[in-house]
Design an enzyme around this catalytic site. Structure first.
Site, PDB file in Angstrom:
ATOM      1  N   LEU A  17       1.102  -1.022   0.159  1.00  0.00           N
ATOM      2  CA  LEU A  17       0.279   0.620   0.012  1.00  0.00           C
ATOM      3  C   LEU A  17       0.307   1.330   0.138  1.00  0.00           C
ATOM      4  O   LEU A  17       0.400   2.385  -0.021  1.00  0.00           O
ATOM      5  CB  LEU A  17      -0.992   0.179   1.420  1.00  0.00           C
ATOM      6  CG  LEU A  17      -2.260  -0.894   1.524  1.00  0.00           C
ATOM      7  CD1 LEU A  17      -3.170  -0.963   2.319  1.00  0.00           C
ATOM      8  CD2 LEU A  17      -3.066  -0.408   0.583  1.00  0.00           C
ATOM      9  N   LYS A  19       2.973   1.751   2.253  1.00  0.00           N
ATOM     10  CA  LYS A  19       3.999   2.474   3.686  1.00  0.00           C
ATOM     11  C   LYS A  19       4.924   3.000   3.638  1.00  0.00           C
ATOM     12  O   LYS A  19       5.028   4.147   4.077  1.00  0.00           O
ATOM     13  CB  LYS A  19       3.776   1.304   5.038  1.00  0.00           C
ATOM     14  CG  LYS A  19       2.799   0.371   5.216  1.00  0.00           C
ATOM     15  CD  LYS A  19       2.790  -0.244   6.584  1.00  0.00           C
ATOM     16  CE  LYS A  19       3.563  -1.237   6.115  1.00  0.00           C
ATOM     17  NZ  LYS A  19       2.970  -2.366   5.732  1.00  0.00           N
ATOM     18  N   ILE A  21       6.658   4.852   1.305  1.00  0.00           N
ATOM     19  CA  ILE A  21       6.137   6.047   0.805  1.00  0.00           C
ATOM     20  C   ILE A  21       5.372   7.355   1.716  1.00  0.00           C
ATOM     21  O   ILE A  21       5.305   8.347   1.509  1.00  0.00           O
ATOM     22  CB  ILE A  21       5.504   6.552  -0.610  1.00  0.00           C
ATOM     23  CG1 ILE A  21       6.566   5.152  -1.272  1.00  0.00           C
ATOM     24  CG2 ILE A  21       5.283   7.987  -1.332  1.00  0.00           C
ATOM     25  CD1 ILE A  21       8.234   5.859  -1.874  1.00  0.00           C
ATOM     26  N   TYR A  56      15.119 -10.505  -5.855  1.00  0.00           N
ATOM     27  CA  TYR A  56      13.128 -11.048  -6.292  1.00  0.00           C
ATOM     28  C   TYR A  56      12.768 -11.012  -5.572  1.00  0.00           C
ATOM     29  O   TYR A  56      11.267 -11.358  -5.505  1.00  0.00           O
ATOM     30  CB  TYR A  56      13.741 -12.874  -7.089  1.00  0.00           C
ATOM     31  CG  TYR A  56      14.640 -12.663  -8.351  1.00  0.00           C
ATOM     32  CD1 TYR A  56      13.682 -11.443  -9.657  1.00  0.00           C
ATOM     33  CD2 TYR A  56      15.204 -13.506  -8.911  1.00  0.00           C
ATOM     34  CE1 TYR A  56      13.900 -11.607 -10.839  1.00  0.00           C
ATOM     35  CE2 TYR A  56      15.505 -13.773 -10.299  1.00  0.00           C
ATOM     36  CZ  TYR A  56      15.090 -12.526 -11.254  1.00  0.00           C
ATOM     37  OH  TYR A  56      15.342 -12.515 -12.504  1.00  0.00           O
ATOM     38  N   GLU A 152       3.128 -13.576  12.346  1.00  0.00           N
ATOM     39  CA  GLU A 152       4.782 -13.060  12.429  1.00  0.00           C
ATOM     40  C   GLU A 152       4.503 -11.676  12.577  1.00  0.00           C
ATOM     41  O   GLU A 152       5.674 -11.086  13.686  1.00  0.00           O
ATOM     42  CB  GLU A 152       5.809 -13.090  11.223  1.00  0.00           C
ATOM     43  CG  GLU A 152       5.110 -12.979  10.062  1.00  0.00           C
ATOM     44  CD  GLU A 152       6.255 -13.299   8.594  1.00  0.00           C
ATOM     45  OE1 GLU A 152       6.561 -14.054   8.950  1.00  0.00           O
ATOM     46  OE2 GLU A 152       6.047 -12.558   7.657  1.00  0.00           O
ATOM     47  N   PRO A 192     -13.058  -3.537   4.468  1.00  0.00           N
ATOM     48  CA  PRO A 192     -12.588  -4.436   4.010  1.00  0.00           C
ATOM     49  C   PRO A 192     -11.421  -3.357   5.626  1.00  0.00           C
ATOM     50  O   PRO A 192     -10.992  -3.981   6.087  1.00  0.00           O
ATOM     51  CB  PRO A 192     -11.258  -4.134   3.616  1.00  0.00           C
ATOM     52  CG  PRO A 192     -12.209  -4.033   2.514  1.00  0.00           C
ATOM     53  CD  PRO A 192     -13.959  -3.605   2.435  1.00  0.00           C
ATOM     54  N   CYS A 383      29.247  -0.819 -10.223  1.00  0.00           N
ATOM     55  CA  CYS A 383      29.774  -2.449  -9.453  1.00  0.00           C
ATOM     56  C   CYS A 383      30.269  -3.804 -10.097  1.00  0.00           C
ATOM     57  O   CYS A 383      30.901  -4.322 -10.628  1.00  0.00           O
ATOM     58  CB  CYS A 383      28.919  -3.009  -8.057  1.00  0.00           C
ATOM     59  SG  CYS A 383      29.582  -3.882  -7.154  1.00  0.00           S
ATOM     60  N   GLY A 385      28.503  -4.136 -12.734  1.00  0.00           N
ATOM     61  CA  GLY A 385      29.116  -3.311 -13.727  1.00  0.00           C
ATOM     62  C   GLY A 385      30.360  -2.600 -14.839  1.00  0.00           C
ATOM     63  O   GLY A 385      30.670  -2.602 -15.444  1.00  0.00           O
ATOM     64  N   HIS A 509      27.753   2.376  -5.600  1.00  0.00           N
ATOM     65  CA  HIS A 509      27.260   2.384  -5.691  1.00  0.00           C
ATOM     66  C   HIS A 509      26.201   3.964  -5.720  1.00  0.00           C
ATOM     67  O   HIS A 509      25.990   4.371  -4.296  1.00  0.00           O
ATOM     68  CB  HIS A 509      26.043   1.615  -4.508  1.00  0.00           C
ATOM     69  CG  HIS A 509      26.472   0.443  -5.381  1.00  0.00           C
ATOM     70  ND1 HIS A 509      25.508  -0.970  -5.834  1.00  0.00           N
ATOM     71  CD2 HIS A 509      27.236  -0.963  -4.327  1.00  0.00           C
ATOM     72  CE1 HIS A 509      26.050  -2.258  -6.213  1.00  0.00           C
ATOM     73  NE2 HIS A 509      26.910  -2.020  -5.473  1.00  0.00           N
ATOM     74  N   GLU A 511      24.226   5.247  -6.735  1.00  0.00           N
ATOM     75  CA  GLU A 511      22.300   5.310  -7.060  1.00  0.00           C
ATOM     76  C   GLU A 511      22.049   5.437  -5.788  1.00  0.00           C
ATOM     77  O   GLU A 511      20.995   6.546  -4.796  1.00  0.00           O
ATOM     78  CB  GLU A 511      22.149   4.091  -7.401  1.00  0.00           C
ATOM     79  CG  GLU A 511      22.238   2.752  -6.601  1.00  0.00           C
ATOM     80  CD  GLU A 511      23.509   2.020  -6.897  1.00  0.00           C
ATOM     81  OE1 GLU A 511      24.216   3.141  -7.593  1.00  0.00           O
ATOM     82  OE2 GLU A 511      23.467   1.296  -6.933  1.00  0.00           O
TER      83      GLU A 511
HETATM   84  N1  GLN Z   1      29.553  -9.270  -7.374  1.00  0.00           N
HETATM   85  C1  GLN Z   1      30.640  -8.728  -7.011  1.00  0.00           C
HETATM   86  C2  GLN Z   1      31.558  -8.531  -6.320  1.00  0.00           C
HETATM   87  O1  GLN Z   1      31.594  -9.044  -5.178  1.00  0.00           O
HETATM   88  C3  GLN Z   1      29.783  -7.607  -7.585  1.00  0.00           C
HETATM   89  C4  GLN Z   1      29.053  -7.167  -6.708  1.00  0.00           C
HETATM   90  C5  GLN Z   1      28.234  -5.313  -7.007  1.00  0.00           C
HETATM   91  O2  GLN Z   1      27.356  -5.500  -8.210  1.00  0.00           O
HETATM   92  N2  GLN Z   1      27.394  -4.951  -5.838  1.00  0.00           N
HETATM   93  O3  GLN Z   1      32.342  -8.059  -6.207  1.00  0.00           O
END
Ligand code: GLN
Length: 535
Positions: A17, A19, A21, A56, A152, A192, A383, A385, A509, A511
């Protein structure tokens, strides 16, 4: 020093739902009134942290400055609040039990029977108050993961009850529910919501505010009905109508006076208005682009877009900052062949190769890097990438035909990506990567330096493997250079190809640090490079 006030956010009827945000939007509104706010999330699963979870399962694992592997909602908290979170902001049932069992083994409970009530709930209660007791915050918002009624979630709901019992004037409970629209009946349905509130009430928790997710306006009559049957004030029935972007939710919640209602319950000053002008400006820029670019995101979890949440949000921030709409093309690395990669990527203005672990999809990432490098398409590798960019360069420019990362091929004769020294002796998988903020020194005259505008930066990491410095001279002689290194260890953190218009691989990272108030400069520069390439 006045003690902190607590807002608990629970969810009913269904999951998803939003929460996170709503919590982040409330925090934003309170911050804009000058309150010092933080948000923490308590997750009812048994993993000690989400670091060992496959994306996933719950989407991306978000990493904090102090190296905690946390739920992706913490990313929303930081993106909205522009304030760092930490290990204390995310607690799971696994961590609670781990700590209680460790205490039991130490003998801390002096022979008592150790039980869910009181030992588990006491541990939850203690952790719920760590940030509140730090003196750093006026308001601590606690999001309870899962849905009310789940087995839980019970210890958390019981702990919320105890907190409200102990500090009635300092606690408020916000419950999120769904008010579905039945098109056959042409009506919004409140049942509900009534049932999920009853369920909370049966556990002794009486929500003060109901945030009702809905696809249609909830009229005054329905609001009164919900208020009456759910035992809340009519002004405490807040409608949360589907928004085109999550970044418009603070404005919508301001219009609904969510902050005022919560502050009133907490006995805090709720006069005056919260200021959402920079949010309005952000959303305006996002909705009124002057140009468009096509960007490919190549990864192996693209079926579940939450797996790359921080990356897609960072691109949205960059999009608002540049007034350039980013059409993100999600490309499944596992399905790419050399031919199909060229086909899928040829119309792209820029290519981003995503982080990841393990062999699945790695060849598709290598084809994508090669395409970006050879076609002069702006490239950002994050990373794994970045590691893929190094491997591709080693194979196709340095002619080390079996070059690889030791992660994918421990037998390679050219381990251009190798396991980090301190990782060699590690056998436990949970929380043992190189995690959290690390320093990086940038070389002048490079894209990295130009982007950050300073020599010393800090970025967050999550990996076990690294660029193998043994090969650095070979790489630099052939045209891929190191432009950012860790000042302590000398690890290569950034690679670039100066003869390419915009080719950057980062071991960290970026991001994780992009926020609405501070769009990350690397993503901003990447979008600008895409725009330039398009032109
Ligand atoms: N699998 C790679 C490593 O462990 C890159 C990890 C990642 O992309 N966060 O170094």
């Amino acid at each position: 020093m006045a003690s902190a006030k607590y807002v608990f956010v629970t969810g009913g009827v269904t999951s998803s739902l939003g929460k996170g945000i709503i919590s982040a939007s409330l925090a934003t509104l309170l911050q804009s009134r000058g309150y010092r706010v933080t948000i923490q999330k308590f997750d009812p699963y048994l993993n000690v942290d989400p670091g060992t979870l496959n994306p996933y399962e719950h989407g991306e694992c978000y990493v904090t400055e102090d190296g905690a592997e946390t739920d992706l909602d913490l990313g929303h908290y930081e993106r909205f609040m522009n304030h760092p979170t930490s290990q204390a902001n995310n607690v799971t049932t696994g961590r609670i039990y781990q700590s209680v069992i460790q205490k039991e083994r130490r003998g801390d409970f002096l022979g008592k029977t150790v039980q869910v009530i009181p030992h588990i709930t006491n541990e939850i209660k203690e952790r719920m108050q760590i940030l509140g007791n730090s003196g750093d915050y006026d308001v601590v918002i606690t999001e309870i993961g899962g849905t009310v009624g789940d087995i839980e979630s019970l210890p958390y709901v019981e702990t919320v009850r105890q907190m409200c019992w102990k500090k009635p004037a300092d606690c408020a409970v916000v419950h999120l529910t769904l008010v579905p629209y039945l098109s056959a009946a042409g009506e919004l349905k409140t049942k509900p919501t009534q049932h999920s509130v009853k369920q909370l009430q049966e556990s002794g928790v009486f929500p003060d505010v109901l945030v009702c997710r809905t696809e249609h306006d909830i009229n005054a009559g329905i609001r009164r009905k919900i208020a009456l049957f759910c035992n809340v004030q009519p002004e405490a029935v807040i409608q949360s109508i589907d928004a085109a972007t999550i970044y418009d939710v603070p404005r919508l919640m301001k219009e609904e006076k969510l902050d005022q209602v919560v502050l009133k319950k907490l006995g805090l000053d709720n006069t005056g208005e919260s200021d959402v002008s920079h949010w309005e400006e952000f959303v305006h820029n996002l909705n009124n682009p002057t140009d468009t670019v096509e960007i490919a995101l190549v990864g192996k979890y693209v079926e579940l877009k939450d797996s790359y949440k921080s990356i897609s949000e960072a691109l949205i921030h960059a999009s608002a900052a540049t007034r350039c709409k980013v059409n993100l093309h999600w490309i499944h690395s596992e399905k790419l062949t050399e031919l199909s990669a060229a086909e899928a990527l040829k119309g792209m203005d820029a290519i981003l190769v995503a982080p990841g672990f393990g062999s699945r999809g790695i060849s598709g990432k290598l084809y994508s890097v090669r395409f970006a490098r050879e076609s002069n398409t702006p490239f950002l590798g994050i990373c794994l990438g970045m590691q893929a960019a190094v491997i591709e360069f080693a194979r196709n420019v340095l002619n080390f035909s079996d070059a690889h990362s030791k992660e994918m091929n421990p037998e390679t004769t050219h381990p251009v990506i190798d396991i980090m020294e301190e990782q060699k002796k590690i056998t436990n998988m949970g929380g043992t990567m190189r995690l959290g903020s690390c320093a990086c020194d940038l070389k002048k005259g490079t894209i990295a330096y130009e982007v950050y505008g300073e020599e010393h930066i800090n970025e967050r990491h999550r990996h076990r493997y690294e660029f193998n410095s043994k090969y650095l001279t070979d790489f630099e002689a052939a045209g891929m250079i190191s432009t950012g290194v860790n000042p302590k260890t000398g690890l290569v953190e950034i690679v670039e190809i100066p003869t390419h218009p915009w080719f950057v691989g980062v071991q960290f990272h970026p991001e994780y640090k992009s926020t609405v108030a501070n769009p990350h400069p690397l993503f901003v520069s990447f979008v600008k490079a895409a725009l330039k390439n398009k032109a």
